[in-house]
Design a protein around this motif. Structure first.
Motif, mmCIF file in Angstrom:
data_model
loop_
_atom_site.group_PDB
_atom_site.id
_atom_site.type_symbol
_atom_site.label_atom_id
_atom_site.label_comp_id
_atom_site.label_asym_id
_atom_site.label_seq_id
_atom_site.Cartn_x
_atom_site.Cartn_y
_atom_site.Cartn_z
ATOM 1 N N ALA A 14 5.450 -6.166 4.332
ATOM 2 C CA ALA A 14 6.416 -5.537 3.430
ATOM 3 C C ALA A 14 6.152 -5.928 1.985
ATOM 4 O O ALA A 14 6.259 -5.102 1.074
ATOM 5 C CB ALA A 14 7.831 -5.932 3.848
ATOM 6 N N GLU A 15 5.774 -7.186 1.772
ATOM 7 C CA GLU A 15 5.504 -7.647 0.409
ATOM 8 C C GLU A 15 4.246 -7.005 -0.155
ATOM 9 O O GLU A 15 4.173 -6.716 -1.352
ATOM 10 C CB GLU A 15 5.367 -9.171 0.410
ATOM 11 C CG GLU A 15 5.195 -9.779 -0.975
ATOM 12 C CD GLU A 15 5.146 -11.285 -0.937
ATOM 13 O OE1 GLU A 15 4.798 -11.890 -1.976
ATOM 14 O OE2 GLU A 15 5.442 -11.877 0.126
ATOM 15 N N ALA A 20 5.039 1.774 -0.435
ATOM 16 C CA ALA A 20 5.952 2.183 0.649
ATOM 17 C C ALA A 20 5.246 3.048 1.695
ATOM 18 O O ALA A 20 5.835 3.974 2.244
ATOM 19 C CB ALA A 20 7.155 2.922 0.082
ATOM 20 N N LEU A 21 3.994 2.712 1.971
ATOM 21 C CA LEU A 21 3.232 3.487 2.947
ATOM 22 C C LEU A 21 3.760 3.269 4.362
ATOM 23 O O LEU A 21 3.840 4.220 5.158
ATOM 24 C CB LEU A 21 1.750 3.109 2.874
ATOM 25 C CG LEU A 21 1.048 3.423 1.549
ATOM 26 C CD1 LEU A 21 -0.372 2.856 1.554
ATOM 27 C CD2 LEU A 21 1.011 4.930 1.310
ATOM 28 N N LEU A 22 4.106 2.031 4.690
ATOM 29 C CA LEU A 22 4.632 1.772 6.030
ATOM 30 C C LEU A 22 5.966 2.472 6.244
ATOM 31 O O LEU A 22 6.236 3.007 7.317
ATOM 32 C CB LEU A 22 4.788 0.268 6.246
ATOM 33 C CG LEU A 22 3.570 -0.490 6.769
ATOM 34 C CD1 LEU A 22 3.867 -1.972 6.870
ATOM 35 C CD2 LEU A 22 3.120 0.067 8.107
ATOM 36 N N GLN A 168 9.640 8.177 -5.805
ATOM 37 C CA GLN A 168 9.554 8.201 -7.254
ATOM 38 C C GLN A 168 9.101 6.871 -7.840
ATOM 39 O O GLN A 168 8.822 6.776 -9.025
ATOM 40 C CB GLN A 168 10.919 8.574 -7.857
ATOM 41 C CG GLN A 168 11.565 9.801 -7.235
ATOM 42 C CD GLN A 168 10.683 11.028 -7.293
ATOM 43 O OE1 GLN A 168 10.001 11.256 -8.295
ATOM 44 N NE2 GLN A 168 10.683 11.829 -6.232
ATOM 45 N N ASP A 169 9.016 5.822 -7.004
ATOM 46 C CA ASP A 169 8.683 4.498 -7.520
ATOM 47 C C ASP A 169 7.215 4.381 -7.922
ATOM 48 O O ASP A 169 6.877 3.720 -8.900
ATOM 49 C CB ASP A 169 9.009 3.428 -6.473
ATOM 50 C CG ASP A 169 10.496 3.370 -6.160
ATOM 51 O OD1 ASP A 169 11.286 3.855 -6.996
ATOM 52 O OD2 ASP A 169 10.855 2.849 -5.092
ATOM 53 N N GLN A 170 6.341 5.013 -7.146
ATOM 54 C CA GLN A 170 4.907 4.964 -7.406
ATOM 55 C C GLN A 170 4.338 6.366 -7.237
ATOM 56 O O GLN A 170 4.901 7.192 -6.521
ATOM 57 C CB GLN A 170 4.211 4.012 -6.424
ATOM 58 C CG GLN A 170 4.615 2.554 -6.548
ATOM 59 C CD GLN A 170 4.020 1.886 -7.762
ATOM 60 O OE1 GLN A 170 3.040 2.353 -8.328
ATOM 61 N NE2 GLN A 170 4.622 0.768 -8.186
ATOM 62 N N PRO A 177 1.643 9.175 4.602
ATOM 63 C CA PRO A 177 2.175 9.771 5.842
ATOM 64 C C PRO A 177 3.354 10.708 5.628
ATOM 65 O O PRO A 177 3.442 11.764 6.266
ATOM 66 C CB PRO A 177 2.578 8.541 6.658
ATOM 67 C CG PRO A 177 1.695 7.444 6.158
ATOM 68 C CD PRO A 177 1.513 7.710 4.699
ATOM 69 N N GLY A 178 4.288 10.351 4.736
ATOM 70 C CA GLY A 178 5.454 11.199 4.557
ATOM 71 C C GLY A 178 5.150 12.534 3.905
ATOM 72 O O GLY A 178 5.833 13.536 4.156
#
Length: 375
Positions: A14-15, A20-22, A168-170, A177-178
């Motif tokens: 997570a770190e 946020a790929l996972l 929107q963060d990156q 995937p999304g």
């Protein structure tokens, strides 16, 4: 070098997951359901087409549009030609890309535009050109973007892309995937209405359920020894993936896997479909990349010198073993050159369900490889 200890540390993963790929991989099923709701609200399920379009043209930037066109073309088969309109321009930037309709495109053709951006001036110009030609235009893009406004003025159908707050963060990766499911799902529902392929709402609900089950099996909390995606990522560390596919719908999954490996983890891969892959890659396996070509030097400095790069075959199949298959020959060829082989085969289900499972597992694997290798 792959940090295998990171694979079994959910907190560490997570770190390391700044993009946020996972989360995108885990929420693929939710994206399908949200995209279905957006398509229904836009009126896709109420459409009553006069007949099949003569041709389906697909435009959009980067891997997202390429893979959407590949998947739709495979699922539609010979029902109607599906063609991706390749962009031109001096750079892969939103303001630099341009698209042109073929000279023959007209009122009996369907133009699909899929983009996770929506600010491309070239796509707005393409929409206006299609309107003048009489083409039917359907756009999937983020809401409240310049492209959404252009579609409204050109009497096209606009379906808001299913997005998440963290998108929107990156900047979004094209193979994230999304992104794929957010763009693909409304277009599957649309082409189901035209009769080009079979993707009714109940089937797409099953696809979402299958994606949820993969997320449960491949999530970061599941240990590597029982997690097929983490296992595959560990097997591909310091290897050149040679992706072989068997079955019609496995082809797009393999090509997407190769693209995701390149973009997310910087890992080059080659991909081909069986049985032609056996002839196309036999020299590659017999060359210096085979494990037997350069056996591990006992005197090599294991701290200072990286291990030699060797090939590893990844076999993706969309049907169980039995009948006419080249899988045994593929295994024999790989093992005859001391090349290890990894195999993925989905559970039984519809073509869309099995395709979704192959894509989901390999998406997770590409993400784990990227995070554990520090890319």
């Amino acid at each position: 070098m792959l940090d295998e200890s990171l694979l079994d540390s959910p907190e560490g993963l997570a770190e390391a997951d700044h993009r946020a790929l996972l989360r995108g991989a885990a929420e693929a099923g939710a994206r399908v359901r949200t995209a279905l709701r957006h398509a229904a609200e836009a009126g896709v399920h109420d459409l009553k087409p006069d007949g099949r379009p003569r041709a389906v043209l697909i435009a959009g930037p980067g891997a997202a549009a390429t893979q959407t066109a590949d998947l739709l073309g495979t699922l539609a088969g010979s029902g109607s030609p599906v063609t991706r309109l390749a962009p031109t321009g001096v750079a892969p930037a939103a303001g630099a890309l341009r698209w042109e309709l073929p000279g023959w495109a007209g009122s009996v053709d369907l133009l699909l535009i899929a983009t996770p951006d929506g600010t491309e001036p070239g796509l707005s110009l393409l929409t206006e050109q299609a309107y003048r030609r009489g083409c039917t235009v359907v756009v999937v893009a983020p809401a409240r973007t310049p492209l959404a406004e252009t579609v409204g003025g050109s009497h096209g159908l606009f379906v808001p892309m299913a997005t998440a707050p963290y998108d929107q963060d990156q900047p979004l990766a094209a193979t994230a995937p999304g992104v794929l499911w957010a763009l693909l799902t409304p277009l599957l529902a649309l082409l189901d209405r035209t009769g080009l392929l079979a993707a009714p709402p109940d089937v797409l609900d099953k696809v979402a359920d299958r994606l949820d089950r993969v997320a449960e099996r491949c999530g970061p909390a599941i240990a590597t020894y029982s997690n097929p995606a983490k296992t595959l990522a560990a097997e591909l560390a310091d290897a050149l993936p040679i992706v072989w596919t068997e079955g019609v719908s496995a082809g797009p999954a393999g090509r997407r896997f190769a693209a995701a490996l390149a973009e997310l983890s910087g890992t080059p891969a080659v991909v081909a479909e069986l049985p032609e892959a056996l002839a196309a890659h036999s020299a590659l396996l017999a060359g210096p990349l085979a494990a037997s070509a350069d056996p591990d030097d006992f005197f090599r400095d294991r701290v200072e010198e990286p291990p030699a790069l060797h090939a590893r075959v990844v076999l993706l199949r969309d049907r169980p073993i039995g009948g006419l298959t080249a899988a045994p020959a593929a295994r024999d060829l790989a093992l005859s050159h001391d090349t290890p082989i990894s195999e993925l085969e989905p559970e039984e289900g519809s073509e869309l369900e099995t395709l979704a499972e192959l894509i989901a597992v390999t998406d997770f694997a590409a993400v784990y490889l990227a995070l554990a290798s520090g890319t």
